[in-house]
Design a protein around this motif. Structure first.
Motif, PDB file in Angstrom:
ATOM      1  N   GLU A 157     -12.000 -28.664  -7.943  1.00 19.75           N
ATOM      2  CA  GLU A 157     -10.992 -28.046  -8.806  1.00 19.75           C
ATOM      3  C   GLU A 157     -10.473 -26.764  -8.164  1.00 19.75           C
ATOM      4  O   GLU A 157     -10.945 -26.343  -7.111  1.00 19.75           O
ATOM      5  N   GLY A 158      -9.485 -26.149  -8.797  1.00 16.02           N
ATOM      6  CA  GLY A 158      -8.937 -24.910  -8.275  1.00 16.02           C
ATOM      7  C   GLY A 158      -7.503 -25.060  -7.830  1.00 16.02           C
ATOM      8  O   GLY A 158      -6.876 -26.108  -8.023  1.00 16.02           O
ATOM      9  N   LYS A 159      -6.970 -24.015  -7.217  1.00 17.39           N
ATOM     10  CA  LYS A 159      -5.575 -24.008  -6.777  1.00 17.39           C
ATOM     11  C   LYS A 159      -5.476 -24.372  -5.299  1.00 17.39           C
ATOM     12  O   LYS A 159      -6.374 -24.077  -4.510  1.00 17.39           O
ATOM     13  N   LEU A 160      -4.376 -24.994  -4.951  1.00 19.06           N
ATOM     14  CA  LEU A 160      -4.109 -25.350  -3.569  1.00 19.06           C
ATOM     15  C   LEU A 160      -3.510 -24.159  -2.826  1.00 19.06           C
ATOM     16  O   LEU A 160      -2.962 -23.251  -3.451  1.00 19.06           O
ATOM     17  N   PRO A 161      -3.587 -24.122  -1.494  1.00 18.21           N
ATOM     18  CA  PRO A 161      -3.058 -22.985  -0.738  1.00 18.21           C
ATOM     19  C   PRO A 161      -1.547 -22.848  -0.898  1.00 18.21           C
ATOM     20  O   PRO A 161      -0.842 -23.823  -1.169  1.00 18.21           O
ATOM     21  N   GLY A 188       1.087 -22.012  -6.059  1.00 16.21           N
ATOM     22  CA  GLY A 188       0.015 -21.804  -7.037  1.00 16.21           C
ATOM     23  C   GLY A 188      -0.320 -23.070  -7.799  1.00 16.21           C
ATOM     24  O   GLY A 188      -0.726 -23.017  -8.971  1.00 16.21           O
ATOM     25  N   LEU A 189      -0.165 -24.222  -7.150  1.00 17.81           N
ATOM     26  CA  LEU A 189      -0.379 -25.510  -7.819  1.00 17.81           C
ATOM     27  C   LEU A 189      -1.868 -25.789  -8.008  1.00 17.81           C
ATOM     28  O   LEU A 189      -2.657 -25.689  -7.071  1.00 17.81           O
ATOM     29  N   SER A 190      -2.241 -26.144  -9.226  1.00 22.37           N
ATOM     30  CA  SER A 190      -3.634 -26.485  -9.528  1.00 22.37           C
ATOM     31  C   SER A 190      -3.892 -27.956  -9.278  1.00 22.37           C
ATOM     32  O   SER A 190      -3.029 -28.801  -9.493  1.00 22.37           O
ATOM     33  N   ARG A 191      -5.088 -28.261  -8.795  1.00 16.25           N
ATOM     34  CA  ARG A 191      -5.503 -29.652  -8.616  1.00 16.25           C
ATOM     35  C   ARG A 191      -5.594 -30.352  -9.970  1.00 16.25           C
ATOM     36  O   ARG A 191      -6.011 -29.747 -10.965  1.00 16.25           O
ATOM     37  N   LYS A 192      -5.227 -31.639  -9.987  1.00 16.96           N
ATOM     38  CA  LYS A 192      -5.211 -32.395 -11.247  1.00 16.96           C
ATOM     39  C   LYS A 192      -6.138 -33.602 -11.244  1.00 16.96           C
ATOM     40  O   LYS A 192      -6.436 -34.154 -12.299  1.00 16.96           O
ATOM     41  N   ALA A 193      -6.585 -34.038 -10.065  1.00 17.58           N
ATOM     42  CA  ALA A 193      -7.370 -35.266  -9.983  1.00 17.58           C
ATOM     43  C   ALA A 193      -8.635 -35.227 -10.847  1.00 17.58           C
ATOM     44  O   ALA A 193      -8.916 -36.197 -11.574  1.00 17.58           O
ATOM     45  N   PRO A 194      -9.431 -34.135 -10.827  1.00 15.31           N
ATOM     46  CA  PRO A 194     -10.635 -34.117 -11.658  1.00 15.31           C
ATOM     47  C   PRO A 194     -10.329 -34.252 -13.148  1.00 15.31           C
ATOM     48  O   PRO A 194     -11.094 -34.886 -13.898  1.00 15.31           O
ATOM     49  N   ILE A 195      -9.222 -33.653 -13.589  1.00 13.86           N
ATOM     50  CA  ILE A 195      -8.841 -33.748 -15.002  1.00 13.86           C
ATOM     51  C   ILE A 195      -8.503 -35.188 -15.371  1.00 13.86           C
ATOM     52  O   ILE A 195      -8.898 -35.696 -16.427  1.00 13.86           O
TER      53      ILE A 195
END
Length: 454
Positions: free
Chosen positions: A230-234, A238-245
């Motif tokens: 999880e977390g934000k991409l470089p 400021g895009l947050s990861r969505k796959a885990p959600i």
């Protein structure tokens, strides 16, 4: 044109994201230049004063967001995409005053932020993605090479010629010719691709399957890592990861159809988010489209119970589709837009899925054609030059379209399909060549133009 001689393991290669044409290709070009430098006379090397790498076209327009400058520097420092340390790539150019000695004995040149120059977007070189590397003594060029990165991590250079690998036992340039070979010789598709690979590239069956397994493991590992991170991409988006959600929501869903669709989306986005983070992925056929095939592959292995050997054979079917597009059109977003990346990946995944499910070859071709047809005209407009928006979600859409194309291809009599894969590839190539430059990986049009953050 001559018969297709591309290796399966040139089409599917392991390396760091976020882009095969902007990261992997330039790193290979820079490494090739380093190899040539080491062959120069010692007297020339001792006189050298500077080394520059000038980026043109899309490499200039979006190379910053794609990490092209870091990739070039890593190649000049002696690293290749399949073995470059992740931490080294991340650390390069983070300290503006830090210089690195060029690893060539007797050459006093150092490398740093001034080595890579973002040059003209419009130019007269034969490929959009062009980089020119020059070693100079004062203003005297000691060695200059003009390299091209035409997509998928492949590189060429000025004066480059297709290597003479001999004639494959089953030569073909188009799907029509490929089908004729299968019919006349009584082969299944995976057998033909396997025999060509053995003859052209000197690998035996055990070596081919071992390398296929390595590629498959790398794809599945990218999916797993992405689903757990999880977390934000470089970058500035400021895009947050969505796959885990998506994975969590899929497990909570009470509807099996929604659950499978969410997982397919999650797997594609997981690998694509790993790519966007600059982590290790497989070009399939590019880094920007590296989530589509792994999504279908992961579903085949974990939800459909398909055996490993069947997956290997289906993987070779995907390779055949990728070969046809590379040979007759392009895999590069900078050349033909995103239809050449996500569209090709979706077509490859659809054919792989049909073959793995035991469908006739004609169904696999039809599935590939349907998937590619419904990506025609897709532009490449990465926001801020990052392989994030719209690229990550496009991987998920490409995976879903691949699955739907497979379903549609199983309807009725497959021989009644009006548009074949050759026609779709031709249309994709013509559409891409007619597309305005600003819609081909320059971040000068589409979504990229309308995002205020970057």
């Amino acid at each position: 044109m001559s018969a297709i001689t591309t290796s399966v393991f040139d089409l599917f290669s392991i390396g760091p994201g976020p882009s095969s044409s902007h990261t992997i290709g330039p790193m290979r070009a820079a490494h090739d230049f380093l190899t040539r430098l080491r062959e120069l006379p010692a007297t020339d090397l001792a006189r050298a004063t500077s080394l520059t790498a000038r980026l043109f076209g899309s490499l200039s327009a979006t190379g910053d967001g794609h990490g092209t400058d870091k990739a070039v520097l890593a190649g000049l420092l002696g690293h290749l995409p399949e073995s470059v340390p992740q931490e080294l790539l991340e650390a390069l150019l983070e300290h503006p005053k830090e210089l690195h000695p060029l690893p060539v004995e007797g050459c006093p040149v150092t490398l740093g932020p001034g080595t890579v120059i973002f040059d003209s977007l419009e130019h007269k070189h034969p490929f959009n993605n062009t980089l020119v590397l020059t070693l100079e003594a004062g203003h005297e060029p000691l060695l200059e090479m003009e390299y091209y990165s035409p997509g998928g991590g492949f590189i060429q250079w000025k004066g480059w010629q297709e290597p003479d690998l001999g004639t494959p036992p089953h030569p073909y340039e188009t799907m029509a010719q490929l089908k004729e070979q299968l019919k006349s010789k009584g082969l299944r598709l995976h057998q033909l691709i396997l025999e060509n690979e053995k003859a052209l590239h000197g690998r035996n069956q055990r070596e081919i399957f071992e390398q296929l397994d390595r590629i498959i493991r790398t794809m599945e590992n990218a999916v797993r890592r992405g689903c757990e991170t999880e977390g934000k991409l470089p970058g500035c988006i400021g895009l947050s990861r969505k796959a885990p959600i998506l994975v969590r929501r899929a497990t909570e869903s009470k509807h099996s159809a929604d659950r499978f669709l969410m997982l397919l989306d999650a797997y594609a986005m997981a690998a694509a988010e790993e790519n966007a983070a600059g982590h290790v992925v497989v070009t399939a056929p590019t880094s920007g489209s590296s989530g589509v095939i792994p999504s279908i592959l992961y579903a085949l292995h974990n939800h459909m119970g398909v055996e490993r050997q069947t997956i290997r054979e289906a993987f070779l079917t995907a390779a055949a589709v990728g070969f046809l597009v590379k040979h007759n059109a392009s895999l590069s977003g900078a050349e033909v837009g995103c239809q050449g990346e996500i569209g090709t990946a979706s077509a490859m995944a659809a054919a792989m899925l049909a073959y793995a499910k035991g469908e006739r070859f004609q169904v696999a071709e039809n599935a590939a054609e349907i998937a590619l047809e419904h990506h025609l005209g897709l532009t490449c407009d990465p926001v801020g030059g990052y392989v994030q928006i719209p690229c990550i979600e496009r991987n998920a859409m490409g995976a879903v379209k691949a699955y739907n194309a497979y379903l549609m291809a199983t309807l009725g009599d497959p021989s009644t399909q009006i548009i074949d894969l050759d026609k779709a590839i031709w249309a994709m190539n013509q559409t891409g060549r007619d597309m305005l430059c600003k819609y081909k990986e320059t971040s000068l049009g589409g979504l990229a133009l309308n995002n205020p953050k970057c």
